[in-house]
Structure formats: C-alpha cells, structure tokens
Design a protein around this motif. Structure first.
Motif, PDB file in Angstrom:
ATOM      1  N   UNK A 455      -5.227  52.384 -12.375  1.00 50.39           N
ATOM      2  CA  UNK A 455      -4.440  53.318 -11.482  1.00 50.39           C
ATOM      3  C   UNK A 455      -2.914  53.102 -11.266  1.00 50.39           C
ATOM      4  N   UNK A 456      -2.948  51.839 -10.939  1.00 54.27           N
ATOM      5  CA  UNK A 456      -1.528  51.438 -10.817  1.00 54.27           C
ATOM      6  C   UNK A 456      -0.584  51.848 -12.078  1.00 54.27           C
ATOM      7  N   UNK A 470       0.765  57.797 -20.084  1.00 53.72           N
ATOM      8  CA  UNK A 470      -0.171  57.305 -18.908  1.00 53.72           C
ATOM      9  C   UNK A 470      -1.634  58.122 -19.304  1.00 53.72           C
ATOM     10  N   UNK A 471      -1.565  59.199 -19.917  1.00 56.33           N
ATOM     11  CA  UNK A 471      -2.946  60.006 -20.497  1.00 56.33           C
ATOM     12  C   UNK A 471      -3.702  59.262 -21.364  1.00 56.33           C
ATOM     13  N   UNK A 485     -10.451  57.433 -10.290  1.00 57.63           N
ATOM     14  CA  UNK A 485     -10.742  57.913  -9.039  1.00 57.63           C
ATOM     15  C   UNK A 485      -9.709  58.964  -8.762  1.00 57.63           C
ATOM     16  N   UNK A 486      -9.679  59.509  -7.639  1.00 58.70           N
ATOM     17  CA  UNK A 486      -8.900  60.693  -7.185  1.00 58.70           C
ATOM     18  C   UNK A 486      -7.362  60.159  -7.483  1.00 58.70           C
ATOM     19  N   UNK A 487      -6.952  58.798  -7.047  1.00 60.84           N
ATOM     20  CA  UNK A 487      -5.676  58.604  -7.112  1.00 60.84           C
ATOM     21  C   UNK A 487      -5.138  58.494  -8.456  1.00 60.84           C
ATOM     22  N   UNK A 488      -6.121  58.095  -9.594  1.00 57.61           N
ATOM     23  CA  UNK A 488      -5.709  58.215 -10.934  1.00 57.61           C
ATOM     24  C   UNK A 488      -5.343  59.708 -11.463  1.00 57.61           C
ATOM     25  N   UNK A 495       2.400  63.434 -11.965  1.00 58.37           N
ATOM     26  CA  UNK A 495       3.493  63.353 -13.277  1.00 58.37           C
ATOM     27  C   UNK A 495       3.869  64.411 -13.873  1.00 58.37           C
ATOM     28  N   UNK A 496       2.673  65.272 -14.448  1.00 64.22           N
ATOM     29  CA  UNK A 496       2.920  66.323 -15.099  1.00 64.22           C
ATOM     30  C   UNK A 496       3.752  67.475 -14.431  1.00 64.22           C
TER      31      UNK A 496
END
Length: 835
Positions: A455-456, A470-471, A485-488, A495-496
């Motif tokens: 996620x980081x 990232x994707x 998780x929701x953070x990811x 970002x999009x």
C-alpha cells in the motif's frame, strides 16, 4: 505359584494359564464408571493379601520376586498389560503403597511413561499422598497438575467427592486438597478452584497463601478480588508481599488508583511488609496516565521506607519522563541509577533513545547509543529500528539507509516494520525507484511484504503520477494472495482522479462496488471529490444518493465535498441547504463546512451572509481557523473596509491564531488599492517582526502599489534592494516595472528591467512584448517601439496581428512611410498579410 515360577528357564515368561487374556477394555483411556463408594470398597479390599490366582496377585508376586524394571521388561507383563483395567492398577498401587511407597510411585510412573497408561483419579490421588508423605512436593504438584489438565473445567465436584469418600482419613489429605485448588487456579479454572476452597472451608482445612495468591491473581480484574482477600484475612493465613502486590496490581488494572494508594497506606500502617513490586505497579500506572510527578513522589516514599529501587523502578520513571518530553530529567534519573549502584540495563538505553527519537532529537539518541556501546551493550534489532524510525521521522532518510547497511553488515535482518518505515520515507521524498529496490531486497532475505508494504508503494507511485505502474504493482500483490485494503484502493482511485483520468477512476470504482469491496465511506468520498474537482457536481450528487440507498452512512467529509462542488458551480442555495441535511444525519458541521460557505459568500460580496455563518459557528462552538479569519478579511477588503480588516488581524492574534502570509497579502493589497502604501509597508514590517517570511506575492503587491500610487523611484529602489538580498522574485515583479516605466515614458528604464527579467532566466513571451509595444505606440515613441520590435525578433518570437496593427497605426500617424514599408515586409514574411 512361586514354586512353578522357579522351574522356568526364563522366569519372566509366565505360563499361558496365568495369562488371562481379557478383551481390551475401553475404560483404559476414559474416566472410571464406578461410583466413589464402590471404589472405596475396592481400595479397602485390595489392602488385604491378594488372591494369587488372579492377575493382580500374579503381578504383585512378579514384582516382589524380580523387581520393577526386570518384571516390566518381561514377556509376561507386556502381554498381561493389555488386560489391565483401572481397578486392578488401583489395587496394585494401593498394596505397593503399604509395602513399599517408593515402589508404588515407580510403578505408577513406569506404567504411564513406558506403556502410556492413563491412570485413574484414585491412582493419582494415592500416589500424590505417597509423594506428600515423602515431602516430594514438586512431583506431587506435577501429578495433580496433569490430572487437572486432563480432567478439565467443571471436574472439581467429582474430584472433591472422591477425596471426601475415599481419602478422608489419610495423613496428607489437607496438602492434596490445597494442591488441587492450586492446580485449578494455575490453569485459570477459577470456578473449580473456588469450589475446592469452599469444600476445604467446610472441612476446616487450611489453605496455603500460595494457593490464595494464585487465585487472587486470577481474580485481579474483577470485583470478587476483594471477597477473596477478605477470605484470606478471615482464615488467618499470614499474607506476604506477593499478596499485597497482587491487590495493588488488581486495583490499578481496575483503574482504582485511589484505592490502591489507600491499600498501600494500610499495609504500611500495619507494618506487614511493603513490596517494591507494589510501588513499581503504582508508579507505572501513574506514568501511563501522564502523572509523572505523582509517580516520583512514590519513588521518594519507597526510599523513605528503606526499599531500594531496582532498575525496573528507574526505567518506569525514565519512560514516563521521556513520554512527557522531559529528556533532561530522564537523563538525570539515569545518572542517579549509576550513582546509587543500580546498573542501567539495555532497556534503560532503549527507553532514552526512543524518547529522543519521538522528539526528533536524533543527536541525543546517538549519544545514548554511544553511551550504551561504551557500557558493553551491543545494539539489537529494536535499537536499530528506533534509530531508523527517528531519522526517517525528521526526513533524514539517507541516515536511515546507512543504518540499514550497518545492520546488514552486523548480521541483523531487518523486520518488515523496519523496511516499511524506510519505504514510507522514500516514497514521501519522491524516491519511489529506491523504495521499489528495497521491496525486492526484502524478498531476497525471505521477508514477505504485507498489505501495508504494498500500500505504501502503490500510494507513492500514485502521488508521483505513475498510476499505471501502481496498478501493475496492485495486480502483483493480488497474484500473491495479499489482499489489498481500502487504503490501497483509495491510493489508486486518488491517483487516477488527480491524473485527470476520471472515466478510468469511475470504471475502477464501479468494479470495486461490483465485487463488494466498497463498504467504507472513504472510497465514496475520494470518487465524489474527483467529480467535484473536474466540475461534475451532478455525478457527485448521484453518487451521494447511491451510497445513501445502500445504507452507507455519509461522513462530514462527504457533505463538505458536495458543498464545495455547489459553491464552485455558483449554486450557493443548494450548498446552504446541505447544512440542514447534515444535521438530519446526526452530524455536526465542521469548520471546513462553514469556511467553504463563507468563501462562496465572500466571492459574491455578501458580507451579511458571511457574518451569519460566523455567528452560527460561535453558537455551535465551532472554533474558526486562521483560514476562516482570512476569508472574512478578504470579504472586508473587497468592500474597502480597511480599518475593520486590520482590526480583525489583531483579533486573530488575540485568540491565538497567528495570521499567515495569505492573510497579510490580502490586507497589504487592500492598502495599496486604497493608495495607503505607508500602511502596506507597516504590515510588511510587522510580518518580519513576527518571523513570518514575506512571499514573492507580497513583494509583487508592494511593487505594484508603488508603481500605481507611489513614487516609481521607490519601486525601482525596492526591486534593486530585493535583488541584492537575493530573494526569489517572480517574473511579475519585472513585468510590472517594465509596464510602469513604459506608461511613464521612461523607455530606457523599461529596457533595463526587461533585460534584467531575461537575465534572471524568465522567458519573455509574445504577451510581454505586446504589452510594452502597445504602450509605446500609444505614446508615439517610434524609435523605442522599433527597438522592442527588433528585440522580439532577435528572441525568435514572431509578431502577431495586434502588435503589427498598433505599430502601423503609430507609424501612419507620424507619417513614417519607410517604417510602414519595412513593417509590411516583415508581416509578409510571417504570413500576416499576402503580397
């Protein structure tokens, strides 16, 4: 039978007629089905001389003749063992108890260890009594402990019944009962332990303080702890330091600090012994609650009563002081430790290093580590992690990476936490490529990245604008069955949206919903904010209706996003009406809610609407921020109410909200527009007085003010002064000066500042040249116009129609036919007119 035994070549090979091969009974590994009364009769009858015609008699005869170990190794016993049941083993052990107690114990253990025979409750109690009489208490405790563990919770009533019916008159009965209660307590079977204690009380049996303490420890989180303590006092059992420390610990765990202190004072008054453990417990609790001074007072009381603090006592206070940020005092306590002969341990140094790290004082942390090394302690994984975290916290990622290299050279393997800290710091510094290399380094050391690690990195790539990478990392994460998780999801979605790929973001969001991966309002808020930022308030509203329909509770962020969207689209009525809907959802408007609406009213010039919102904020006890005040000041400045805006600036400071550069720039601009450049510079000086660095915008406003309302020479001097101070001026400062000098007809000075602008690295555009040339043409400064036109061409900038028309008109008015002819030639060259 013994006569026949002596005739055999191998006496341990018993004849077949003595091997009564009974079927293997299921009771070998289950509880006995006989009643306690029947068992008592069997035990009583087994005390008599055994009938040598049965299996029990044969085994006893063999044991007497050949000894335990030889007999156990023989073929006879290996065969006859399969026929043995609990009753027979109980009889054998009971006979051996009378004839040879040690023999009984050895038989019990050999049968259990070599043949995995599960003894009955009766056998265990018989052997426990034998061991108690022999004062082999540790072995006895082990036998009862194993029985309690196997019997499990709820077995106390039946075991107590057996003890009452079959062992009432045995010499060590009290010890066995006490040990049974102790065993239940050790396995935290509290109700069973209490049942045993109640029976002991009925039988006037003595309960040891060890058993009481053990049970007291299990009850320390509950109110019943006091009942147990009352029972201890009523029984007359002498309490010890451990009893007191359990009570104090329990009261502290129950957050009854005052009761804990009172209890300690009561113990102190009775002179029954004070424990360092009790003092440490109370000090620790006070430090946890942030009352370090109170903890220090108990430290002094401890010394008063001659109880010398140990390293744990000092560490408690040092930790409390470090958390409170009192590092100097923490170091003083560490020095006191050494002064009074208490050696600081590695925990002491870790606490101090962590304290400095939390305050961002890494030089202090290094000094502690150096002191630790001098004392012979080697840094461990925790020490390195503290240092790495500290350096990353203050933005010194390179030092953190050096420590990582040092750790690896020392043979330490970084944990996933240490890597995550480094990854996060690298991503914050936009060094995502290095962070990705660390990810692969983790894998080479056999460490598995987790959801947080990925996620980081995904968030770091998205912030850098590399959403596709990232994707790809997200897909790699999922392929390894590491579930995001929701953070990811939020990082990719954000970002999009920031990249402007709203359509792609919407598709991604819809895919998450289709897979039931959106059950949190945070992802809805991100998507709604994306729609609002790109001017699509209608889709944001549809998404809001969608989440409400799904039963997801909106947050105040949801409404703030919608309010911002409506204000941005000049739909102030709809934005204002959302305040009522917020309250219907049981939410409270935040300062952001009010400030957003106030800014919209400010843009409309509706000062009354702004003030109404401010009064509502005050009524709802929502504290305004410096941004709220800045918007109010902007509204006053728009109406030219300079004095009121300056007063509001002073009010900000009075309520503890220091104005920022934007606040000052707003009022300075208002002063300049009012022609009060003197007041504008007073505010500039006030900024410096409050250590607030003026921005380039501040100086642009001042220069513009001097150019329009003041003396142009003052503007010249200000700009030169700023250049000498090597302040970062913007292009606007120079273009302002160029336009001002052109307007005043001082073309030479205009050229000087124009050239300075180019020398400073600012690229002159067609717009810059157009502004100058148009002004020169209006003043019919033909030569100067030609000069700037040639300068523009030499810079490689092609003229536009507006510049050419202005110049033709100026040349025509002056009757300069040659210049007209030359200009027409240039226009033909650049395709502005045809031949």
């Amino acid at each position: 039978m013994l006569h026949h035994l002596r005739q055999w070549k191998n006496p341990l090979h018993f004849p077949a007629r003595f091997r009564t091969l009974l079927p293997l009974s299921s009771i070998l590994f289950t509880k006995p089905s006989v009643s306690a009364a029947k068992l008592q009769d069997e035990l009583a009858s087994s005390s008599a001389i055994p009938n040598t015609s049965d299996t029990v008699g044969e085994i006893l005869a063999g044991l007497r003749s050949f000894g335990l170990r030889r007999f156990f190794c023989g073929d006879y016993f290996r065969t006859v063992f399969l026929t043995l049941n609990w009753t027979q083993v109980d009889q054998i052990i009971n006979v051996l108890r009378v004839e040879s107690p040690d023999f009984a114990v050895d038989f019990f253990h050999l049968l259990k260890d070599r043949y995995q025979f599960r003894h009955s409750r009766a056998s265990r109690f018989i052997v426990s009594h034998v061991l108690a009489e022999k004062k082999r208490f540790k072995e006895m405790q082990l036998v009862i402990k194993q029985m309690v563990e196997e019997e499990g919770s709820g077995s106390a009533p039946s075991l107590c019944e057996l003890l009452l019916n079959s062992f009432r008159e045995w010499d060590s009965n009290n010890v066995i009962w006490d040990m049974l209660a102790f065993g239940y307590s050790r396995f935290e079977m509290v109700q069973d332990a209490l049942f045993v204690l109640a029976k002991m009380k009925d039988l006037n049996m003595h309960v040891s303080i060890q058993t009481h303490n053990n049970l007291l420890h299990n009850l320390r989180h509950a109110e019943t702890m006091w009942d147990m303590h009352a029972d201890i006092k009523d029984s007359g059992t002498p309490q010890n330091e451990y009893t007191h420390s359990i009570i104090v610990d329990g009261l502290c765990e129950q957050s009854r600090l005052q009761d804990a202190v009172s209890f300690l004072q009561d113990v102190e008054g009775k002179d029954t012994g004070l424990s360092i453990v009790s003092f440490n417990t109370i000090m620790s609790r006070f430090c946890t609650l942030g009352f370090v001074d109170v903890a220090k007072s108990f430290f002094c009381v401890m010394l008063k009563y001659g109880i010398f603090p140990d390293s744990y006592s000092y560490n408690i206070l040092i930790h409390g002081l470090c958390v409170a940020g009192s590092m100097e005092e923490a170091l003083e306590f560490k020095n006191d430790m050494e002064k009074y002969g208490v050696v600081p341990d590695i925990v002491t140094y870790k606490i101090l290093a962590k304290g400095f790290q939390l305050l961002g004082l890494m030089s202090g942390a290094w000094k502690v580590i150096q002191d630790m090394l001098l004392k012979g302690f080697n840094p461990d994984l925790v020490t390195y992690t503290i240092l790495i975290c500290g350096h990353c916290q203050i933005g010194n990622i390179d030092e953190g990476l050096k420590l990582r290299e040092e750790m690896l050279s020392q043979g330490f393997q970084l944990s996933v936490i240490s890597y995550s800290i480094l990854l996060s710091s690298l991503c914050k510094s936009q060094r995502v490529e290095e962070a990705l290399r660390l990810l692969y380094e983790m894998e080479t050391f056999g460490l598995k990245p987790d959801t947080i690690t990925y996620s980081i990195l995904i968030h770091g790539l998205c912030k850098k604008g590399e959403v596709q990478r990232a994707i790809h990392l997200y897909e790699e994460m999922c392929s390894r069955r590491i579930f995001p998780n929701y953070f990811t999801h939020g990082a990719i979605l954000l970002g999009l949206c920031e990249k402007g790929n709203i359509s792609e973001a919407n598709n991604y969001f819809d895919n998450l919903i289709a897979n039931d991966l959106v059950d949190d309002i945070a992802l809805y808020n991100i998507m709604m904010n994306g729609f609002v930022k790109h001017g699509n308030i209608e889709k944001a509203v549809l998404l809001y209706k969608r989440l409400v329909k799904k039963g997801i509770t909106p947050s105040i962020v949801t409404f703030n996003t919608l309010i911002h969207g409506f204000c941005k689209n000049n739909k102030l009525g709809e934005a204002r009406s959302l305040l009522d809907i917020i309250r219907l959802h049981g939410l409270v408007p935040s300062v952001v809610t009010y400030t957003t609406l106030m800014n919209a009213y400010c843009e409309e010039g509706n000062m009354h609407g702004m003030l109404e919102l401010l009064w509502e904020m005050e009524a709802k006890a929502v504290m305004p921020t410096h941004i709220t005040y800045t918007i109010l000041i902007k509204g006053l400045c728009k109406q030219g109410r300079l004095q009121e805006s300056v007063q509001l600036l002073e009010d900000m400071r009075a309520v503890g909200l220091p104005p920022d550069q934007i606040t000052y720039n707003t009022i300075i601009q208002c002063c300049c527009k009012a022609g009060d450049t003197r007041k504008a510079f007073q505010l500039h000086n006030e900024m410096l007085l409050h250590n607030l660095e003026p921005t380039s915008v501040t100086y642009n406003v001042l220069i513009d003010g001097l150019c329009i309302y003041g003396d142009l020479r003052d503007a010249d001097r200000l700009l030169v002064s700023l250049e000498n101070q090597k302040l970062n001026l913007t292009k606007v400062a120079y273009t302002t000066m160029v336009k001002a000098h052109c307007a005043k007809g001082d073309v030479c000075r205009a050229v000087v500042f124009f050239r300075k602008m180019v020398e400073k690295g600012f690229k002159a555009s067609i717009r810059d040249y157009s502004a100058v040339i148009n002004r020169l043409c209006k003043r019919r400064l033909i030569n100067e116009t030609k000069y700037f036109f040639c300068m523009m061409l030499s810079d490689g900038i092609s003229p536009d129609e507006d510049i050419c028309k202005a110049m033709l008109n100026a040349f025509h008015q002056e009757g300069d036919l040659d210049s007209i002819s030359e200009l027409l030639g240039e226009m033909i060259k650049f395709g502005l007119v045809s031949d």
